[in-house]
Design a protein around this motif. Structure first.
Motif, mmCIF file in Angstrom:
data_model
loop_
_atom_site.group_PDB
_atom_site.id
_atom_site.type_symbol
_atom_site.label_atom_id
_atom_site.label_comp_id
_atom_site.label_asym_id
_atom_site.label_seq_id
_atom_site.Cartn_x
_atom_site.Cartn_y
_atom_site.Cartn_z
ATOM 1 N N LEU A 131 14.200 -60.376 -57.570
ATOM 2 C CA LEU A 131 13.328 -59.215 -57.457
ATOM 3 C C LEU A 131 11.982 -59.744 -56.978
ATOM 4 N N MET A 132 11.633 -59.444 -55.747
ATOM 5 C CA MET A 132 10.384 -59.932 -55.173
ATOM 6 C C MET A 132 9.302 -58.891 -55.423
ATOM 7 N N ILE A 133 8.271 -59.258 -56.196
ATOM 8 C CA ILE A 133 7.203 -58.318 -56.533
ATOM 9 C C ILE A 133 5.871 -58.838 -55.987
ATOM 10 N N HIS A 134 4.876 -57.953 -55.921
ATOM 11 C CA HIS A 134 3.564 -58.308 -55.355
ATOM 12 C C HIS A 134 3.737 -58.958 -53.986
ATOM 13 N N GLY A 135 4.703 -58.450 -53.205
ATOM 14 C CA GLY A 135 5.039 -59.076 -51.935
ATOM 15 C C GLY A 135 4.269 -58.516 -50.750
ATOM 16 N N GLN A 136 4.322 -59.251 -49.643
ATOM 17 C CA GLN A 136 3.792 -58.752 -48.384
ATOM 18 C C GLN A 136 4.742 -57.686 -47.852
ATOM 19 N N SER A 137 4.328 -56.962 -46.847
ATOM 20 C CA SER A 137 5.183 -55.932 -46.265
ATOM 21 C C SER A 137 6.226 -56.552 -45.353
ATOM 22 N N ALA A 138 7.304 -55.819 -45.111
ATOM 23 C CA ALA A 138 8.360 -56.303 -44.223
ATOM 24 C C ALA A 138 7.827 -56.512 -42.810
ATOM 25 N N GLU A 139 6.987 -55.582 -42.338
ATOM 26 C CA GLU A 139 6.500 -55.677 -40.959
ATOM 27 C C GLU A 139 5.518 -56.826 -40.752
ATOM 28 N N SER A 140 4.935 -57.357 -41.840
ATOM 29 C CA SER A 140 3.980 -58.463 -41.696
ATOM 30 C C SER A 140 4.659 -59.827 -41.719
ATOM 31 N N MET A 141 5.974 -59.865 -41.959
ATOM 32 C CA MET A 141 6.678 -61.146 -41.976
ATOM 33 C C MET A 141 6.862 -61.700 -40.564
ATOM 34 N N ALA A 142 6.758 -63.018 -40.442
ATOM 35 C CA ALA A 142 7.027 -63.667 -39.162
ATOM 36 C C ALA A 142 8.514 -63.574 -38.846
ATOM 37 N N LEU A 143 8.861 -63.643 -37.569
ATOM 38 C CA LEU A 143 10.251 -63.473 -37.157
ATOM 39 C C LEU A 143 11.178 -64.440 -37.881
ATOM 40 N N ASP A 144 10.779 -65.705 -37.998
ATOM 41 C CA ASP A 144 11.636 -66.733 -38.589
ATOM 42 C C ASP A 144 11.222 -67.108 -40.017
ATOM 43 N N GLN A 145 10.505 -66.220 -40.688
ATOM 44 C CA GLN A 145 10.074 -66.487 -42.064
ATOM 45 C C GLN A 145 11.245 -66.325 -43.027
ATOM 46 N N ASP A 146 11.432 -67.301 -43.918
ATOM 47 C CA ASP A 146 12.549 -67.258 -44.866
ATOM 48 C C ASP A 146 12.376 -66.184 -45.929
ATOM 49 N N PHE A 147 11.219 -66.205 -46.607
ATOM 50 C CA PHE A 147 10.979 -65.316 -47.748
ATOM 51 C C PHE A 147 9.600 -64.679 -47.627
ATOM 52 N N PRO A 148 9.439 -63.451 -48.093
ATOM 53 C CA PRO A 148 8.099 -62.865 -48.099
ATOM 54 C C PRO A 148 7.213 -63.577 -49.112
ATOM 55 N N THR A 149 5.942 -63.740 -48.776
ATOM 56 C CA THR A 149 4.984 -64.200 -49.772
ATOM 57 C C THR A 149 5.031 -63.215 -50.929
ATOM 58 N N SER A 150 5.269 -63.724 -52.136
ATOM 59 C CA SER A 150 5.523 -62.822 -53.260
ATOM 60 C C SER A 150 5.655 -63.617 -54.554
ATOM 61 N N ILE A 151 5.834 -62.893 -55.646
ATOM 62 C CA ILE A 151 6.270 -63.462 -56.914
ATOM 63 C C ILE A 151 7.752 -63.135 -57.039
ATOM 64 N N GLU A 152 8.596 -64.148 -57.149
ATOM 65 C CA GLU A 152 10.035 -63.897 -57.253
ATOM 66 C C GLU A 152 10.485 -63.949 -58.707
ATOM 67 N N VAL A 153 11.046 -62.843 -59.169
ATOM 68 C CA VAL A 153 11.710 -62.806 -60.463
ATOM 69 C C VAL A 153 13.168 -63.164 -60.186
ATOM 70 N N GLN A 154 13.515 -64.401 -60.431
ATOM 71 C CA GLN A 154 14.799 -64.936 -59.984
ATOM 72 C C GLN A 154 15.953 -64.484 -60.881
ATOM 73 N N LEU A 155 17.008 -63.955 -60.254
ATOM 74 C CA LEU A 155 18.221 -63.538 -60.953
ATOM 75 C C LEU A 155 19.305 -64.590 -60.716
ATOM 76 N N LEU A 156 19.826 -65.155 -61.791
ATOM 77 C CA LEU A 156 20.887 -66.156 -61.688
ATOM 78 C C LEU A 156 22.065 -65.764 -62.572
ATOM 79 N N GLY A 157 23.257 -66.162 -62.169
ATOM 80 C CA GLY A 157 24.458 -65.923 -62.957
ATOM 81 C C GLY A 157 25.178 -67.213 -63.256
ATOM 82 N N GLY A 158 25.878 -67.248 -64.376
ATOM 83 C CA GLY A 158 26.645 -68.426 -64.762
ATOM 84 C C GLY A 158 28.136 -68.166 -64.733
ATOM 85 N N ILE A 159 28.897 -69.226 -64.934
ATOM 86 C CA ILE A 159 30.354 -69.154 -64.992
ATOM 87 C C ILE A 159 30.805 -69.746 -66.319
ATOM 88 N N THR A 160 31.746 -69.080 -66.966
ATOM 89 C CA THR A 160 32.266 -69.565 -68.237
ATOM 90 C C THR A 160 32.743 -71.008 -68.106
#
Length: 276
Positions: A131-160
């Motif tokens: 969940l990317m919060i406090h992020g830049q807008s989609a239109e302000s991202m560079a063409l080859d930018q990986d991730f928006p400048t933001s705070i990422e609330v990272q979601l991870l899953g595990g396996i039994t």
């Protein structure tokens, strides 16, 4: 005596019907209804269960609006990140942005990881979204930018049987935060959450107070908090972001979901605006 027994049975039957009516839910009421909604708070449904009309899509290497390989889609009432149309992972990270900017709010999400990771996807991206919060807008991202400048609330899953792996962690693409009065420049920090195993639905919430405190919750339990989100002067996009945010300190921004090579379902994405 016979009349008395008959009357008693009628009374018992009527009471049973009354109790059943009181305990039953109205037809069509979602069993996953949150306590917040039950209390009458005005939650905004960012995902309406029908379409993506209020969302903007940006993939690395693609112009804004290109839904590469139809990765973001709505199926069975779910907002789905799907890799069924990908032959293999090619580095095209994707993000889907809800319209507008937000500052003080609660963001409530229910998610699960599904299926296998895209072939040749990076190991760290297995059962990984954010969940990317406090992020830049989609239109302000560079063409080859990986991730928006933001705070990422990272979601991870595990396996039994595969060890522990917390969720609702913190990652900071182009940003820093303060924890325990210290500036944190480390890219990712784990939360105290338990491992969320296999394909279960996970209930999470982020509570955001502008440029002050941000808190992460899993099943209503706080698992992390930090404060003073800010731009990272070391980042390549720092000079570009300064005029966009108006300050080094970040107090508002966009909300987006990720596509990082593993299928993810979202059945609820809702927001409650808080008073400043």
């Amino acid at each position: 005596m016979r009349t008395f027994l008959t009357t008693s049975k009628i009374i018992v039957f009527a009471l049973a019907l009354l109790l059943s009516a009181c305990n039953s839910k109205p037809k069509g009421q979602d069993s996953s209804e949150t306590e917040a909604n039950k209390s009458g708070e005005n939650w905004i449904q960012l995902f309406n269960g029908k379409d993506l009309n209020d969302w903007d899509i940006k993939f690395k290497g693609e112009e804004m609006g290109v839904n590469y390989n139809t990765t973001f889609r709505v199926e069975d009432g779910l907002l789905r990140v799907s890799y069924e149309n990908w032959d293999e992972w090619n580095g095209k990270f994707g993000h889907i942005f809800y319209k507008g900017e937000f500052s003080h709010y609660k963001l409530h999400v229910e998610y699960r990881f599904i299926g296998k990771q895209a072939k040749k996807g990076p190991g760290w991206a297995f059962r990984n979204n954010g969940l990317m919060i406090h992020g830049q807008s989609a239109e302000s991202m560079a063409l080859d930018q990986d991730f928006p400048t933001s705070i990422e609330v990272q979601l991870l899953g595990g396996i039994t049987g595969k060890g522990e792996r917390s969720t609702m962690n913190l990652c900071t693409p182009g940003t820093n935060v303060v924890m325990n009065d210290s500036l944190i420049e480390q890219h990712c920090i784990n939360s105290t959450s338990e491992t969320q195993l296999d394909d279960k639905w996970v209930d999470v919430m982020v509570e955001v107070h502008g440029g002050e405190v941000i808190r992460h919750f899993v099943d209503g339990v706080e698992v992390m908090h930090y404060e003073k989100p800010q731009l990272d002067p070391r980042d390549q996009y720092y000079e570009k972001m300064l005029p966009l945010y108006g300050d080094k300190m970040i107090s508002k921004g966009t909300i987006s979901l990720q596509a990082e090579s593993h299928g993810t379902d979202f059945r609820k994405v809702e927001l409650l605006v808080l008073e400043e």
